[in-house]
Design an enzyme around this catalytic site. Structure first.
Site, PDB file in Angstrom:
ATOM      1  N   THR A 133      19.107  32.008 -45.797  1.00 46.91           N
ATOM      2  CA  THR A 133      18.854  33.413 -46.097  1.00 46.91           C
ATOM      3  C   THR A 133      19.666  33.956 -47.272  1.00 46.91           C
ATOM      4  O   THR A 133      19.564  35.130 -47.610  1.00 46.91           O
ATOM      5  CB  THR A 133      19.172  34.259 -44.855  1.00 46.91           C
ATOM      6  N   GLU A 134      20.463  33.106 -47.906  1.00 45.92           N
ATOM      7  CA  GLU A 134      21.426  33.587 -48.904  1.00 45.92           C
ATOM      8  C   GLU A 134      20.791  34.400 -50.021  1.00 45.92           C
ATOM      9  O   GLU A 134      21.282  35.477 -50.388  1.00 45.92           O
ATOM     10  CB  GLU A 134      22.207  32.402 -49.494  1.00 45.92           C
TER      11      GLU A 134
END
Length: 260
Positions: A133-134
């Site tokens: 999800t960065e």
């Protein structure tokens, strides 16, 4: 033998130490205190000759949500963030001379995926979900790439790193993030079977096999084969090698196999 820590619980039985992430209030986020306790638990397991296998487990529905973003936000004032310690944790798991098994019953995100990838074996529930999800919060999966990218198929890594999309346990197994995905009600049995197989390996041989898996390809085939032949000879002539051959011939368990 069982002991209780604030954020990581430790239990050892029949040669297996289980390190359980126990911070469900923040979905087992990788805070500095949790990572400190995890490093201590790993170090103790490595130092204990009775421990043959390490299992990474979790309480609550989430395996690990990644970095503790509340702690990270609080650290902005100092101009640093606690992400660097994650590298120490991933290296400790990756370099552990004893086999490490990740038991993943629920979702994992970001840094949690780095922890899963660092383990030698990772067994997840098919229903578990995963995501890098960065990029969706304006950062990149930098530190975890050290353990994740050697595991993942390149095309899958590109897709999942860039989109941040969620995928399930079956896909995680297909792309190499986990070893296998099983129905949730079969997870504990699958982990137990893996541990039962691992403890049958000789301690030094297990460490040597792990090192072999990390060995870079030889530039020269003949030189590489010669080195490997010498390595093999050394193991056959070791105390473990002699005991293992004798046990095989006598149709009994080798003396290193735990009995209680």
């Amino acid at each position: 033998m069982t002991s209780t820590a604030a954020l990581v619980r430790v239990a050892t039985a029949r040669g297996v130490t289980t390190l359980t992430l126990d911070s469900p209030h923040n979905r087992n986020a990788l805070s500095t205190p949790l990572m400190t306790e995890l490093l201590a638990g790993l170090a103790a397991a490595v130092a204990d000759d009775a421990v043959r296998v390490v299992v990474l487990d979790h309480t609550g529905p989430v395996f690990c949500s990644g970095a503790d973003l509340k702690e990270t936000a609080a650290a902005y004032a100092s101009g640093t963030v606690p992400a660097g310690m994650l590298g120490d944790v991933l290296a400790a798991v990756w370099e552990c001379p004893k086999p490490v098994v990740a038991r993943v019953a629920g979702p994992a995100r970001a840094g949690g995926l780095g922890l899963i990838a660092a383990a030698d074996l990772a067994i997840c529930a098919q229903e578990a979900t995963f995501a890098f999800t960065e990029v969706r919060i304006g950062v990149i999966p930098a530190v975890i790439s050290a353990t994740v990218l050697p595991r993942l198929a390149h095309r899958a890594a590109a897709e999942l790193y860039l989109t941040g999309d969620t995928f399930d346990g079956r896909r995680a197994a297909e792309i190499g993030l986990v070893t296998t995905a099983v129905p949730a009600d079969a997870l504990d049995a699958a982990v137990a079977r893996a541990c039962a197989s691992l403890v049958r390996g000789a301690p030094n041989a297990l460490a040597g096999a792990k090192a072999l898996l990390r060995r870079p390809p030889a530039a020269d085939l003949r030189a590489g084969v010669a080195e490997l032949a010498a390595l093999s000879t050394g193991f056959f002539l070791s105390d473990e090698g002699r005991e293992g051959v004798l046990a095989f011939r006598e149709k009994r368990d080798a003396r290193w196999v735990p009995t209680d």
